[in-house]
Design an enzyme around this catalytic site. Structure first.
Site, PDB file in Angstrom:
ATOM      1  N   ASP A 329       0.859  -1.179   0.000  1.00 37.56           N
ATOM      2  CA  ASP A 329       0.000   0.000   0.000  1.00 37.56           C
ATOM      3  C   ASP A 329       0.898   1.232   0.000  1.00 37.56           C
ATOM      4  OD1 ASP A 329      -2.419   1.488   0.240  1.00 37.56           O
ATOM      5  OD2 ASP A 329      -1.995   1.744   2.371  1.00 37.56           O
ATOM      6  N   ASP A 648      -2.177  -0.734   6.072  1.00 34.22           N
ATOM      7  CA  ASP A 648      -2.516  -0.220   7.399  1.00 34.22           C
ATOM      8  C   ASP A 648      -4.007   0.060   7.570  1.00 34.22           C
ATOM      9  OD1 ASP A 648      -2.709   1.913   5.686  1.00 34.22           O
ATOM     10  OD2 ASP A 648      -1.643   3.335   6.981  1.00 34.22           O
ATOM     11  N   ASP A 652      -7.180  -2.722   3.288  1.00 34.08           N
ATOM     12  CA  ASP A 652      -6.103  -3.663   2.985  1.00 34.08           C
ATOM     13  C   ASP A 652      -6.353  -5.049   3.569  1.00 34.08           C
ATOM     14  OD1 ASP A 652      -4.529  -1.628   1.738  1.00 34.08           O
ATOM     15  OD2 ASP A 652      -3.954  -0.917   3.719  1.00 34.08           O
TER      16      ASP A 652
END
Length: 923
Positions: A329, A648, A652
């Site tokens: 990410d 985070d 995700d």
């Protein structure tokens, strides 16, 4: 009530009508209760899983455990109760560890449910009242204000300066400006500005919305279902250990069957025949394998915790070492999730701004065109404090035309409010401004809050004998209202639109968000300002360009992963231009590489084959939804990759659970992500992944070393028993002596391999192919001839001793020591499968040296202690016998080193080249 998922294409009036409610009155309590019965409470449904008992029993359903159970039963038949208890304790402990970790993994969905545990203001019966989030129903009218967490999916019907932080859901680092107008049907989730989604956070403004979806029908509910449905894959380590265990189990059963069959055909007593079969099984079973696997993984966990990495599942240590692709990410993982002003245009001059995040440490550097070259080439020099009125006015505008606060908590600096405004505060503080002092010197008189319709914010301030209005906003709106500009010498001159647009393009190509600033003076009697005051007559002050910068050391970490053969891909919900700019800074792909980015909208147009191809070729995936993140991970796995996924936010979580290894951020990560992940980075630093890769590879190397070391012993013991049974010979070693060898050497010799340091080339070699077995053909060949040498040595020495008139106990004692010291010398061969003992350093593993000393002492006790002689049926041996034992062990060591030297010669062309590689890697 007709179910629809495309609420964003309706007008607010249509949505309210569709839900049979009233935006002013809301639902009646009676209707709300009725809908609650129909739709159920606004909580996320947990997937009904297996019972705790079934989960626990499943831990015993694996080949390795079968082998241990057979070993326990075998020693029980031999009435060696202590050994049996130890083996069964290993089985139980391993099963308990697996059970605890499996239960922890299932908590992810429970953590996600906690996101909806609060109260919100709802209009019912024309009255505002606080209602539990769990009692919300479609059609409820909900009011929102700054600081609220959105309780359900809402179609907004009224907004005022509303901004919502949707980073946990979409990955977008900048809060989304919200409005009420209808949108096109194909607008992606992150761009649905007329919707507010459950679990997101209101950072600015107020709003009213109608609930359109609750519980599992919300966007976060869909993520919850994806978490529940994502496959929990076996790690490469567990797969390989399981395959290896099944192979060993098959061989043991075949050999034991042959032993028993041969004894029966010779007409031996049935109990003696069964005892020979048990003896073979005891010798062939690598009892120490599960313990050493656990010890090696635990040591890896301990090492990684010191390097800011927490392991939630033991096999994950090895899995990351085998990883071929890391899907990371962007926001909060590769970047800091803290907007930072990096470039400034003031008075016609450009400045670079150093420092990262909200910490107000950094300096302004004036960028001047090189006098002998074109404008593209520039030199930089630090700017002296108070050097420019134009720069100070620009920074002051960002400081005063601002509703956010910068707070320091211990060593961390955080923003209370909009991240963009936080970046402006930080840039002003870097120049020496004091927020509290400045607000006292130029107190605010009036304000025009930011509205997406106008795309600017304006504040009026008292200053000496005049009032000054500062304006910040979009380039288009602010420039259109400016009639002149402030130059470097504090003079007003005509505005140069072409030069400003050139800078806007330059900053934009670097993926920066740009705000324009202006000012306008009013008589001191002016007490308020209106939109008309902002439409014309402004003096342009300059630009501030900001970005969410890469994390410290992230660039080096990406480079290290690439050198280790691991491809890094960025998967983000952010804009493609921003993502591409960050990717370039991080070095995710070469500058010459073209078309390495793709958006979620473009991915929606691909068929399955094209999607998989894009997953392989692209390195940046922008504006990606949670479902697409999950699909990308699956596509890469389908191509045979071992995939690690970092993140985070809630968005995700499904991909983290699907990935072979999920890596969560410990500081900024949500509880959902932490519970879902296999690994947690306590410092949120992508560079810690390099440490995890190193430790993972060390773990796998050391496990392979142990297997290469222990198998010759087990094969030797099994073959010795088999030959004796087939030929009707006396046993050179007894089952009890075999147990002594296996248990003591595994603990004091084999387990010490877990402390071996990193191999010199560990981060220069490609990831281990997932299809590669634990033991490759060259190593199988080594195991076979080492086992053959030990078997020959045992039988040669045994029959020579018997022929020379030695008692059986003495001959068996010599054979026991040939196996033990053969193992001990061979242990030094296996410390590195390629380099020699003298090159890696004799004392580089002091634990192994200690283990050798303990094992040697135990063998002397076994040989010369009367108590041990009685228990294990051993006898003292002569110095001449020790010479024979050490000679055979030294021969074994020398032959293995010769084989390794020949292999190095073939691999590198010369032994000298190999030594050079070793020295270079140590440097």
């Amino acid at each position: 009530m007709k179910k629809r998922t495309d609420w964003h294409i309706m007008t607010a009036t249509e949505a309210v009508k569709m839900l049979k409610t009233n935006s002013k009155i809301g639902l009646t309590q009676q209707e709300a209760d009725k809908r609650l019965q129909s739709h159920g409470p606004n909580v996320l449904t947990q997937k009904k899983g297996e019972s705790l008992l079934k989960i626990f029993l499943k831990e015993f359903h694996q080949p390795l455990v079968y082998i241990l159970i057979i070993a326990g039963i075998s020693v029980g038949i031999l009435q060696e109760w202590v050994e049996m208890i130890v083996i069964f304790l290993v089985v139980i402990i391993n099963s308990v560890i697996g059970f605890v970790e499996e239960v922890k993994a299932l908590r992810a969905i429970q953590s996600l449910s906690k996101e909806l545990n609060a109260e919100n203001t709802v209009i019912r019966n024309q009255e505002k009242k606080m209602v539990s989030v769990t009692d919300l129903v479609p059609g409820d009218i909900v009011t929102l204000q700054s600081g609220d967490r959105v309780p359900a999916d809402l179609r907004l019907i009224l907004t005022k300066d509303l901004q919502i932080d949707e980073s946990a859901l979409t990955g977008e680092s900048i809060p989304s400006d919200k409005q009420v107008n209808s949108l096109e049907k194909n607008v992606v989730l992150a761009d649905r500005t007329n919707m507010a989604y459950a679990s997101t956070l209101v950072t600015h403004g107020v709003a009213t919305g109608v609930v359109v979806n609750t519980s599992d029908q919300t966007e976060i509910g869909k993520i919850n279902q994806m978490i529940a449905s994502a496959d929990i894959l076996a790690t490469p380590l567990t797969q390989k250990i399981a395959g290896f265990s099944r192979f060993v189990l098959s061989i043991i059963l075949i050999l034991a069957g042959l032993t028993i069959t041969a004894g029966i055909l010779r007409g031996n007593n049935l109990s003696d025949v069964l005892l020979e079969g048990v003896a073979l099984a005891v010798g062939a079973i690598p009892e120490g394998l599960p313990a050493v696997v656990t010890i090696t993984l635990a040591i890896g966990v301990s090492r990684m915790s010191k390097r800011k990495v927490i392991i939630r599942k033991l096999p994950a240590v090895e899995t990351l070492g085998s990883t071929t692709v890391i899907c990371s990410d962007k926001t909060g993982t590769l970047t800091q999730n803290e907007m930072t002003v990096q470039r400034v245009l003031a008075g016609g001059k450009t400045f670079g701004v150093s420092g990262e995040g909200y910490r107000p440490l950094g300096e302004f550097t004036l960028e001047e065109p090189h006098p002998l070259e074109n404008k593209q080439s520039s030199t930089s020099k630090p700017l002296e404090q108070d050097a420019s009125f134009a720069l100070n006015e620009l920074l002051k505008a960002g400081l005063l035309c601002n509703d956010s606060r910068l707070l320091q908590q211990d060593e961390l600096w955080k923003i209370e409010g909009d991240p963009t405004e936080g970046a402006l505060l930080t840039s002003a503080l870097k120049a020496g401004f004091d927020t509290e002092k400045q607000n006292k010197l130029t107190p605010r008189v009036d304000v025009i809050p930011f509205e997406s319709e106008y795309q600017y914010m304006a504040t009026l301030h008292q200053k000496d004998d005049v009032h000054v209005m500062y304006v910040k906003g979009s380039i288009e709106k602010v420039l259109a209202a400016c009639s002149n500009a402030l130059d470097w010498n504090h003079e007003i001159h005509p505005i140069d639109h072409q030069e400003i647009q050139h800078k806007v393009q330059e900053f934009g190509e670097k993926g920066m968000r740009i705000l324009a600033f202006a000012r306008k003076e009013f008589p001191k009697s002016t007490s308020d300002i209106k939109h008309g005051d902002v439409q014309e007559g402004l003096t342009f002050l300059g630009l501030q360009a900001m970005a969410d910068p890469p994390r410290p050391n992230a660039i080096d970490a990406v480079a290290a992963c690439k050198s280790a053969g691991i491809e890094v891909k960025m998967i983000t919900g952010d804009h493609v231009v921003t993502a591409a700019a960050i990717a370039k800074k991080l070095g995710l792909h070469d500058d010459q590489a073209a078309n390495r980015e793709i958006t979620g909208a473009a991915m929606n147009e691909l068929n399955e084959e094209e999607f998989i191809q894009a997953a392989k070729e692209k390195s940046v995936f922008a504006r990606v939804s949670p479902a697409q993140k999950l699909a990308l991970v699956k596509a890469l796995q389908q191509e045979g990759h071992i995939v690690a996924m970092t993140g985070d936010g809630v968005n995700d979580a499904p991909a983290l659970r699907q990935a072979d290894i999920g890596v969560a951020m410990g500081i900024t990560g949500t509880e959902v992500v932490k519970e879902t992940a296999d690994i947690i980075l306590t410092d949120d630093n992508f560079s810690s992944i390099k440490a995890a890769v190193e430790e993972g590879r060390r773990v796998l190397d050391n496990l392979v070393k142990f297997i290469i070391w222990t198998l010759p012993t087990n094969i030797t013991e099994g073959v010795v028993i088999l030959i004796a049974s087939l030929l009707g010979l006396a046993l050179p070693i007894t089952p009890l002596q075999i147990l002594w060898i296996n248990m003591t050497t595994a603990i004091f010799l084999g387990s010490m391999l877990a402390f071996e340091p990193l191999e010199p080339d560990v981060m220069q070699r490609p990831p281990r192919n997932p299809k590669t077995p634990l033991i490759t053909p060259p190593l199988i060949w080594r195991i076979c001839w080492v086992s053959g040498l030990l078997v020959a040595g045992v039988y040669a020495v045994y029959h020579h001793a018997i022929k020379a008139g030695a008692p059986v106990q003495e001959a068996q004692t010599i054979c026991v020591n040939i196996i033990v010291f053969g193992e001990l010398f061979y242990l030094f061969n296996t410390r590195s499968l390629e380099f020699s003992q003298f090159k890696i350093g004799f004392f580089s593993n002091l634990w192994l040296v200690l283990g050798v000393l303990i094992m040697t002492s135990l063998q002397l006790l076994l040989v010369y202690s009367p108590f041990m002689n009685k228990v294990f049926n051993t006898a003292p041996i002569s110095p001449k016998s020790w010479v024979v034992i050490l000679a055979i062990s030294s021969l074994l060591y020398g032959l293995v080193e010769v084989e390794k030297t020949i292999k190095r010669w073939k691999k590198y062309g010369s032994f000298t080249s190999n030594v050079h590689l070793l020295r270079k890697s140590k440097q």
